[in-house]
Design a protein around this motif. Sequence first.
Motif: not given
Length: 706
Positions: A439-440, A443, A446
Motif C-alpha cells: 500500500v502506497d 496515494r 490506495a
Amino acid sequence: MSASSTSEPVDRLLSKLEESKRTRNGWMARCPAHSDRTASLRLRVGDDGRVLLKCFAGCSVENIVAILGLTMRDLFVGNGTRAMNSLRPRRASITIRDLAKHKALPEEFLRSLGVTDLPNGRGVGIPYKNPEGQTLEVKIRTALIAKRGSYWPKNEPITVYGLDRLREARTASELILVEGESDCWTLWFHGIHALGIPGAAAFNALEIAHVEGIERIKVFQESDEAGQNFVRGIVGRLRELGWRGEAFVVRLDKAKDPSDLYLQNPVEFVVSLTEALSRAEPIHIGVNFTGNVTPSVTQPAPDEPLTRGLADVVSKPLSWLWEPRIPRGKATMLEGDPGQAKSWIALAITAATTLGSVLPDGMPTDPSNVLLLTAEDDLADTVRPRLDAMGADVSRVFAIEAPIVFDDAGLFHLDAAIAEHKAALVIIDPLVAYMGAGVDIHRANATRAVMAKLAEIASRHNCAMLLIRHLSKGGTDRIIYRGLGSIDFTAACRSVLLAGSDPGEPGKRALVHIKCNVAALADSIGYKIENGAFFWTGKSDLNAHRILAARAGSNDKAALDNAEELLRGVLSEGPLASDDVKRQAKAAGIAERTLWRAKSSLGVKARKAPGLGGGWTWSMSVDGRSAADESEACHEQHPGSLGTLRSNGDSKLTYVQGLDKGGQPCQPDVHDSLPASFDGIPCEECEIREAEGLARCQKHRAGITP
C-alpha cells in the motif's frame, strides 16, 4: 542419540514451520493446524528452556505438535520426563460407536462416509475427499467434542469437507455451508446438501471451484461470536472469489447449530430446520457485472431501492469516549513528531477508559475494554509498566500481537477481536505499520479503501478508533497536510489531535485539537512526563501554529546549513560550472530552492562566459560578504546605476529601479542579489529564479538587462 534429541527445542520446531520470522520476544510463523495466511503462531522460549506455543486462531498445542510430526516431549530441553508427566495428554479412547451415539446417528451411516476406527485406540479417522471421491487426507478425532481433540496428522493444506458430494448440490443449485464435520453428517443423513468449513477461521479453504454452478448458498451462523466471525469470513471469501449468486444467513433461535437442533428433538428436526431455512436473511456479496470483486461496493438486490428518504432515518445522538475530542463509532487521528509522547497519551486515555475515570474536560463513563495494536512498544517492558503506573485496570486491556496487515484477512481478525472483547476503544500505533508493504500511503486511492473499512468497523461496533501517525518531514503551511502520507488519512477521520511542544520551552507540551467534523474544537490540554509517569497539566495556550512553525524553522535551518556547507566545499578550489554544482547538490539530497537560498546567503557569484555558447559558473565571494553587502558596495562605486536593496518588512529584499545617467547597470553582481526567499522557475536569460507564470525574471521586468 537422535538429532532430534540433541538439538534445541525451538530450532527443532522452526525447522518444520513455514515463513518463521524473528520478533522482539520470539518468533511468528504460519500455523500448520489451520489455513494460515497471516503467520498467527507465536513461539517463545520459557525460563526453563521449553518452547511456548500460542495460535491466535485458537488451534491447540497438541494438534500443532502432532501435525509437525513431533510430540509434546519435543518442546522440552533434553526431552524432560518430569515436565512431560504433568502435561501428558490423556489417552484417546473414542470409537465410531462412541461418536455415533454422541451424535444420535447410525454407526453404519458414519462408516458409509469412510469414518474408521484408528488402530491402537488412537481415535477416529475422518477422510477428506476431492470431488472425484479420492481421499486427500484423514483428520484424526480424539474427543467427542471436536475442539477438545481434532487435528491433521501431517502438514497438509486444509480443504473443505464433503467435496465428493458437490455433484448432487450442483444439481439442486443450492448449498449449505456449516462449520466442521458433525453438522454435515446431520444434514447429509436427512438428504440436505452441505459443505463443512474445518473451523471458523478456515474460510479461505473455500475455492471458486467449490461453488461454481451453485445459485444459492445458505450459511449457518452459530449463536456465539465465532459464529458471527464465520459468516463474515465466508461473505468476504465469496466476494474475494467473485462468486455470483444469492447468499443467505441462517440463524437458529434455540440451538447452536444443526447438530444441536437435531439432538434436541430428532423427530421434529426436519420441520424445525425447514422453518429456519425459510427465515434465512439475504446477504449482498457485492460483485459487479463483469465478475470482478468490488469489496467497497455492495450490489443491491433487484427489488431493493437505490435511495432512502431522510424521513425514514431515525435521528440518534452522537456518543463520545472523550467529548469533543474522541467520538465513538468513528476514527480519530493522533499525530505528532517522534518523542512527543503520542503513545503515552494513548495509554493515558486507555487507563481512563478501563477505569471509567474523567479525562480533562470530560465526563465519567462506565469502565470499558480497550483493544491495542502496537508495532513499536513492547507489551512486557513498556506498555504494561506504563499502564500499571497510571493505575489502569489491565484486565480490560487486550492486545493483538500477531503481525497483521489491514488486508481482508487482517481486517477480519481486527473486526473479530473487537467483537470478542466488546472494545469501546481501539488504538492502532502507528497506523502505517499495519497498512502493508503493497500500500502506497501517499496515494489517496490506495489509502481510501483501508480507511473506509476501518470507519465501517468503528461504526458497526460503536467503538472509538484512535489512529496514531508521525508527521512528515516536508514543510507546508497547512496544518492538516503535515501528517505522514495521503491527506485521505486526515479526511477519513472525524477528529484530529496534534501532540507537540513549545520550541521556547521544550518541557511545555500540549494536545491540540486541530480538526473536528462533529463538534466545536476543544481547548488545548497540557501534559508532561516526570519520573516515568504521565500527568495532564490543564488548559494550555500552546497551539498548532506554534508547534509546527518551530518544527519547520528548525528543519529549514538544518537544510540551509547543509546547502551552505556543500557550496563552501565544491567552490573552495575556484569557480565551478553551475550545472555541476546543481548535480552535486541533487546527489546530496538538497532541494534546488534551498541551494539558491544558500547561494544568496554566502554571496556566491554567478557569471556567464562571453559569447552565445558561454555557460554559467559559480564562485565564492573573495571577502565572504553576503549578496546584499555586495550590492551595497557596488552601489557606492556606481552612484545612481542601481537602486538599493530595501527591506519590505518581512525579511525579503526588493529592488528599487535606478539606472545611472549613461543608462548602464552595475554589471558584475546584478544577478546575485535577488532575495533568498524568491521562488519560481529559472529565467532563460539570467539563471535567476522567476515567479511562476511570469515571462521574465524580476530584474528584467524592472528594465534592468545585463
